[in-house]
Scaffold this active site. Structure first.
Site, PDB file in Angstrom:
ATOM      1  N   LYS A 100      33.814 -14.739  44.432  1.00 39.82           N
ATOM      2  CA  LYS A 100      34.760 -14.742  45.489  1.00 39.82           C
ATOM      3  C   LYS A 100      35.445 -13.287  45.421  1.00 39.82           C
ATOM      4  CE  LYS A 100      35.092 -19.525  45.462  1.00 39.82           C
ATOM      5  NZ  LYS A 100      35.802 -20.628  44.767  1.00 39.82           N
ATOM      6  N   GLY A 101      35.482 -12.637  44.191  1.00 40.28           N
ATOM      7  CA  GLY A 101      36.482 -11.591  44.049  1.00 40.28           C
ATOM      8  C   GLY A 101      36.554 -10.516  44.873  1.00 40.28           C
ATOM      9  N   ASP A 117      41.412 -13.434  40.790  1.00 41.92           N
ATOM     10  CA  ASP A 117      42.347 -14.695  40.641  1.00 41.92           C
ATOM     11  C   ASP A 117      42.589 -15.095  39.162  1.00 41.92           C
ATOM     12  OD1 ASP A 117      39.239 -15.440  39.931  1.00 41.92           O
ATOM     13  OD2 ASP A 117      40.301 -17.572  39.897  1.00 41.92           O
ATOM     14  N   ASP A 167      33.963  -5.729  33.703  1.00 38.53           N
ATOM     15  CA  ASP A 167      34.728  -5.943  32.519  1.00 38.53           C
ATOM     16  C   ASP A 167      33.680  -5.818  31.555  1.00 38.53           C
ATOM     17  OD1 ASP A 167      36.254  -7.142  30.644  1.00 38.53           O
ATOM     18  OD2 ASP A 167      36.384  -9.030  31.578  1.00 38.53           O
ATOM     19  N   LYS A 183      37.239  -1.514  34.006  1.00 38.51           N
ATOM     20  CA  LYS A 183      37.939  -1.832  32.618  1.00 38.51           C
ATOM     21  C   LYS A 183      37.585  -0.792  31.663  1.00 38.51           C
ATOM     22  CE  LYS A 183      39.829  -6.460  33.004  1.00 38.51           C
ATOM     23  NZ  LYS A 183      39.899  -7.715  32.437  1.00 38.51           N
ATOM     24  N   ASP A 226      34.468  -6.865  42.422  1.00 38.78           N
ATOM     25  CA  ASP A 226      35.804  -6.848  42.205  1.00 38.78           C
ATOM     26  C   ASP A 226      36.081  -6.011  40.728  1.00 38.78           C
ATOM     27  OD1 ASP A 226      35.023  -8.723  40.311  1.00 38.78           O
ATOM     28  OD2 ASP A 226      36.489 -10.183  41.048  1.00 38.78           O
ATOM     29  N   PHE A 281      44.089  -8.710  31.643  1.00 40.80           N
ATOM     30  CA  PHE A 281      43.696  -9.266  32.848  1.00 40.80           C
ATOM     31  C   PHE A 281      44.556  -9.157  33.719  1.00 40.80           C
ATOM     32  CE2 PHE A 281      43.568 -13.483  34.941  1.00 40.80           C
ATOM     33  CZ  PHE A 281      42.143 -13.464  35.091  1.00 40.80           C
ATOM     34  N   ARG A 309      44.452 -14.535  44.616  1.00 40.60           N
ATOM     35  CA  ARG A 309      43.467 -13.703  45.411  1.00 40.60           C
ATOM     36  C   ARG A 309      44.306 -12.934  46.464  1.00 40.60           C
ATOM     37  NH1 ARG A 309      38.523 -14.747  43.171  1.00 40.60           N
ATOM     38  NH2 ARG A 309      37.928 -16.985  42.713  1.00 40.60           N
TER      39      ARG A 309
HETATM   40  P1  XMP Z   1      31.743  -9.014  33.602  1.00 42.69           P
HETATM   41  O1  XMP Z   1      32.559  -9.393  32.149  1.00 42.69           O
HETATM   42  O2  XMP Z   1      30.707  -9.807  33.629  1.00 42.69           O
HETATM   43  O3  XMP Z   1      32.997  -9.630  34.419  1.00 42.69           O
HETATM   44  O4  XMP Z   1      31.733  -7.717  34.044  1.00 42.69           O
HETATM   45  C1  XMP Z   1      32.791  -9.471  35.798  1.00 42.69           C
HETATM   46  C2  XMP Z   1      33.609 -10.790  36.272  1.00 42.69           C
HETATM   47  O5  XMP Z   1      34.485 -11.591  35.639  1.00 42.69           O
HETATM   48  C3  XMP Z   1      35.745 -11.750  36.221  1.00 42.69           C
HETATM   49  N1  XMP Z   1      37.001 -10.767  35.813  1.00 42.69           N
HETATM   50  C4  XMP Z   1      38.211 -10.981  35.970  1.00 42.69           C
HETATM   51  N2  XMP Z   1      38.806 -11.627  37.153  1.00 42.69           N
HETATM   52  N3  XMP Z   1      40.704 -10.595  36.383  1.00 42.69           N
HETATM   53  C5  XMP Z   1      40.057 -11.589  37.097  1.00 42.69           C
HETATM   54  O6  XMP Z   1      40.685 -12.226  38.067  1.00 42.69           O
HETATM   55  C6  XMP Z   1      40.385  -9.748  35.417  1.00 42.69           C
HETATM   56  O7  XMP Z   1      40.990  -9.016  34.585  1.00 42.69           O
HETATM   57  C7  XMP Z   1      38.854  -9.994  35.184  1.00 42.69           C
HETATM   58  N4  XMP Z   1      38.136  -9.275  34.519  1.00 42.69           N
HETATM   59  C8  XMP Z   1      36.951  -9.907  34.850  1.00 42.69           C
HETATM   60  C9  XMP Z   1      35.555 -11.229  37.598  1.00 42.69           C
HETATM   61  O8  XMP Z   1      35.089 -12.405  38.467  1.00 42.69           O
HETATM   62  C10 XMP Z   1      34.364 -10.319  37.676  1.00 42.69           C
HETATM   63  O9  XMP Z   1      33.671 -10.217  38.841  1.00 42.69           O
END
Ligand code: XMP
Length: 179
Positions: free
Chosen positions: A43-44, A159, A103, A131, A100, A152, A165
């Site tokens: 949903k991000g 969220d 990471d 990131k 969104d 984070f 959100r």
């Molecule tokens: P990856 O590790 O697969 O992560 O690249 C992607 C998804 O992880 C969530 N995510 C976060 N959600 N704050 C959040 O609210 C953060 O700092 C964060 N880092 C990763 C997010 O859903 C993203 O699509």
């Protein structure tokens, strides 16, 4: 500012300005296409997608993918679950995936691989935030509005346990609220 937020990292005004720039790059890069197929990761990405796509005057088709990797906490579970019964028809389409945050890279890496297996001719990726960290999956977003240190963040679609959100900015939660 919301009382639960320690600091604002990216203001609403900065988001607006950067979205103008990212939209201009996408418009230039996709100018030879009749239409744009967007796949948004729920949903991000909802706030980011809605604000970004309203700046792009193409014919746009939007599909959404319900993907989960965080399961409510502040670190990735390491497992990417595709929650939809039916996946979008992207056969021979050039697809722009909107998410969104980049990471570990696992989510976008797996989404990209899945859409390629479904026959997409090209898959480009666009994130609100990238990131600065080593990725599990070797992936660089084609478009990243912002780069931040490895912390984070919540707001503007992001969220913590389903909340925050709807904040219009991106910020860091007070550490006392995070477990
Ligand atoms: P990856 O590790 O697969 O992560 O690249 C992607 C998804 O992880 C969530 N995510 C976060 N959600 N704050 C959040 O609210 C953060 O700092 C964060 N880092 C990763 C997010 O859903 C993203 O699509």
């Amino acid at each position: 500012m919301n009382k639960d937020i320690e600091k604002v990292l990216i203001t609403e005004e900065a988001i607006g300005r950067r979205l103008d720039e990212v939209a201009q790059r996408i418009i230039a890069d996709f100018s030879n296409q009749d239409s744009l197929q967007v796949v948004a990761i729920l949903k991000g990405s909802v706030f980011f997608m809605a604000d970004l796509l309203r700046r792009i005057p193409f014919k746009i088709e939007i599909e959404c993918l319900n993907v989960s990797s965080y399961h409510g906490g502040t670190t990735s579970s390491g497992q990417v679950d595709f929650l939809d019964q039916k996946l979008p028809d992207v056969h021979r389409r050039c697809v722009l995936v909107v998410d969104d945050i980049l990471d570990t890279g696992q989510t976008l890496g797996e989404v990209k691989a899945k859409l390629t297996r479904l026959g997409a001719s090209e898959v480009k990726t666009c994130v609100l935030i990238s990131k600065k960290k080593e990725r599990v999956c070797d992936l660089k977003a084609d478009y990243a509005a912002f780069e931040i240190d490895d912390e984070f963040v919540v707001g503007y679609g992001l969220d913590y346990r389903g909340q925050y959100r709807n904040l219009p900015y991106v910020g860091v939660l007070k550490s006392s609220l995070v477990s």
